[in-house]
Design an enzyme around this catalytic site. Structure first.
Site, PDB file in Angstrom:
ATOM      1  N   CYS A 128      56.269  27.619  47.346  1.00 16.14           N
ATOM      2  CA  CYS A 128      54.918  27.099  47.458  1.00 16.14           C
ATOM      3  C   CYS A 128      54.242  27.159  46.087  1.00 16.14           C
ATOM      4  O   CYS A 128      54.248  28.198  45.434  1.00 16.14           O
ATOM      5  CB  CYS A 128      54.148  27.939  48.476  1.00 16.14           C
ATOM      6  SG  CYS A 128      52.367  27.720  48.427  1.00 16.14           S
ATOM      7  N   GLU A 129      53.683  26.035  45.660  1.00 18.89           N
ATOM      8  CA  GLU A 129      53.087  26.011  44.326  1.00 18.89           C
ATOM      9  C   GLU A 129      51.744  26.743  44.267  1.00 18.89           C
ATOM     10  O   GLU A 129      51.217  26.987  43.179  1.00 18.89           O
ATOM     11  CB  GLU A 129      52.895  24.573  43.848  1.00 18.89           C
ATOM     12  CG  GLU A 129      51.869  23.759  44.601  1.00 18.89           C
ATOM     13  CD  GLU A 129      51.723  22.359  44.031  1.00 18.89           C
ATOM     14  OE1 GLU A 129      50.608  21.820  44.120  1.00 18.89           O
ATOM     15  OE2 GLU A 129      52.704  21.791  43.509  1.00 18.89           O
ATOM     16  N   HIS A 130      51.195  27.105  45.420  1.00 22.49           N
ATOM     17  CA  HIS A 130      49.903  27.789  45.427  1.00 22.49           C
ATOM     18  C   HIS A 130      50.032  29.298  45.252  1.00 22.49           C
ATOM     19  O   HIS A 130      49.156  29.929  44.650  1.00 22.49           O
ATOM     20  CB  HIS A 130      49.164  27.490  46.734  1.00 22.49           C
ATOM     21  CG  HIS A 130      48.913  26.033  46.952  1.00 22.49           C
ATOM     22  ND1 HIS A 130      48.993  25.434  48.196  1.00 22.49           N
ATOM     23  CD2 HIS A 130      48.611  25.045  46.081  1.00 22.49           C
ATOM     24  CE1 HIS A 130      48.726  24.147  48.076  1.00 22.49           C
ATOM     25  NE2 HIS A 130      48.495  23.882  46.816  1.00 22.49           N
ATOM     26  N   HIS A 131      51.113  29.885  45.773  1.00 14.29           N
ATOM     27  CA  HIS A 131      51.274  31.341  45.705  1.00 14.29           C
ATOM     28  C   HIS A 131      52.615  31.771  45.117  1.00 14.29           C
ATOM     29  O   HIS A 131      52.868  32.969  44.968  1.00 14.29           O
ATOM     30  CB  HIS A 131      51.125  31.957  47.101  1.00 14.29           C
ATOM     31  CG  HIS A 131      49.801  31.683  47.742  1.00 14.29           C
ATOM     32  ND1 HIS A 131      49.611  30.658  48.646  1.00 14.29           N
ATOM     33  CD2 HIS A 131      48.601  32.292  47.601  1.00 14.29           C
ATOM     34  CE1 HIS A 131      48.342  30.641  49.032  1.00 14.29           C
ATOM     35  NE2 HIS A 131      47.710  31.622  48.430  1.00 14.29           N
ATOM     36  N   GLN A 169      54.795  21.156  51.125  1.00 15.86           N
ATOM     37  CA  GLN A 169      55.712  20.514  52.064  1.00 15.86           C
ATOM     38  C   GLN A 169      55.389  19.038  52.258  1.00 15.86           C
ATOM     39  O   GLN A 169      56.298  18.200  52.382  1.00 15.86           O
ATOM     40  CB  GLN A 169      55.666  21.242  53.405  1.00 15.86           C
ATOM     41  CG  GLN A 169      56.652  20.697  54.433  1.00 15.86           C
ATOM     42  CD  GLN A 169      56.682  21.520  55.699  1.00 15.86           C
ATOM     43  OE1 GLN A 169      56.462  22.733  55.657  1.00 15.86           O
ATOM     44  NE2 GLN A 169      56.949  20.893  56.827  1.00 15.86           N
ATOM     45  N   HIS A 197      56.376  29.191  56.227  1.00 13.02           N
ATOM     46  CA  HIS A 197      55.800  29.483  54.909  1.00 13.02           C
ATOM     47  C   HIS A 197      55.460  30.966  54.795  1.00 13.02           C
ATOM     48  O   HIS A 197      54.665  31.496  55.572  1.00 13.02           O
ATOM     49  CB  HIS A 197      54.547  28.636  54.685  1.00 13.02           C
ATOM     50  CG  HIS A 197      54.832  27.170  54.559  1.00 13.02           C
ATOM     51  ND1 HIS A 197      54.677  26.484  53.368  1.00 13.02           N
ATOM     52  CD2 HIS A 197      55.294  26.261  55.463  1.00 13.02           C
ATOM     53  CE1 HIS A 197      55.009  25.214  53.553  1.00 13.02           C
ATOM     54  NE2 HIS A 197      55.383  25.053  54.810  1.00 13.02           N
ATOM     55  N   CYS A 199      53.662  32.285  52.633  1.00  9.87           N
ATOM     56  CA  CYS A 199      52.264  32.477  52.254  1.00  9.87           C
ATOM     57  C   CYS A 199      51.380  32.638  53.492  1.00  9.87           C
ATOM     58  O   CYS A 199      50.253  33.141  53.385  1.00  9.87           O
ATOM     59  CB  CYS A 199      51.767  31.312  51.389  1.00  9.87           C
ATOM     60  SG  CYS A 199      51.863  29.696  52.180  1.00  9.87           S
TER      61      CYS A 199
END
Length: 237
Positions: A128-131, A169, A197, A199
């Site tokens: 995941c590019e956010h976390h 995703q 996920h 996250c």
């Protein structure tokens, strides 16, 4: 036939990868599609000349992380952790150094068929590019050939190409479908991803049984409900 394919994919990708912006990330430059961020075309310019410098930076970054969370990176159990973590992270994101043309490797074949082709349950591992934590699951890919078919293993390799990058995703689903369209120009393409996920499960809301499903339908599979229903039935039954 190979020369015709190379000519086809080069012209097709070039025509669909217009309005490309050059993005600079540190010392490393690469081209990114304005249509789908992270899509690398066959005219990609990959600069590997500073790999050694990047390896050192990555190791130092992981050492800094250890220090920031209160650990001692010089203790016996952690001495080689920054190096191991750097090598692992490079593998997790190896899709940035790969391009679609090399992944396909001429495995497009002329066949007099227009019946649906489906590859189910392709294992998916991405970050995941956010976390920067994993999401994992399966991918179902189907397409309606237009007198051309793709080697079955290449479908799984396309999934690997785009999943081994920092992702969301929703975008990953679209990128896989777009890539198959660019390579084959089929009558239709469908992609479904089912993933869990980390996250959501190991932090934040901490819901461990959640599953996220995304889909992308292109061509006939988007426009014709009978073809779409056939794909959904075969892909998810």
């Amino acid at each position: 036939m190979e020369s015709e394919y190379l000519s086809y994919i080069t012209n097709d990708l070039s025509s669909k990868m217009k309005d490309v912006e050059l993005v600079e990330r540190g010392d490393s430059k690469y081209k990114r599609s304005h249509i789908s961020p992270g899509f690398l075309s066959d005219n990609e310019e990959i600069n590997n000349s500073n790999d050694v410098d990047n390896d050192t930076k990555l190791e130092e970054a992981f050492k800094t992380i250890l220090e920031c969370v209160g650990e001692n990176p010089d203790r016996a159990g952690l001495l080689r952790t920054p190096k191991r973590a750097a090598e692992a992270f490079k593998f997790f994101t190896k899709g940035y150094s790969e391009i679609l043309e090399n992944t396909i490797n001429n495995a497009v074949f002329e066949e007099d068929t227009d019946e649906m082709v489906i590859v189910r349950d392709i294992e998916l591992y991405s970050l995941c590019e956010h976390h920067l934590v994993p999401f994992t699951g399966v991918v179902h890919v189907g397409y309606l050939p237009n007198k051309r078919v793709l080697g079955l293993s290449k479908i799984a390799r396309i999934v690997e190409l785009y999943s081994r990058r920092l992702q969301v995703q929703e975008r990953l689903t679209k990128q896989i479908a777009e890539a198959i369209t660019r390579v084959l120009n089929p009558a239709g393409v469908g992609v479904i991803i089912e993933a869990r996920h980390m996250c959501m499960s190991m932090r934040g809301v901490q819901k461990t049984n959640c599953k996220t499903t995304t889909s992308c339908m292109l061509g006939v599979l988007r426009e014709d409900h009978r073809s779409r229903e056939e794909f959904l039935r075969l892909a998810t039954s």
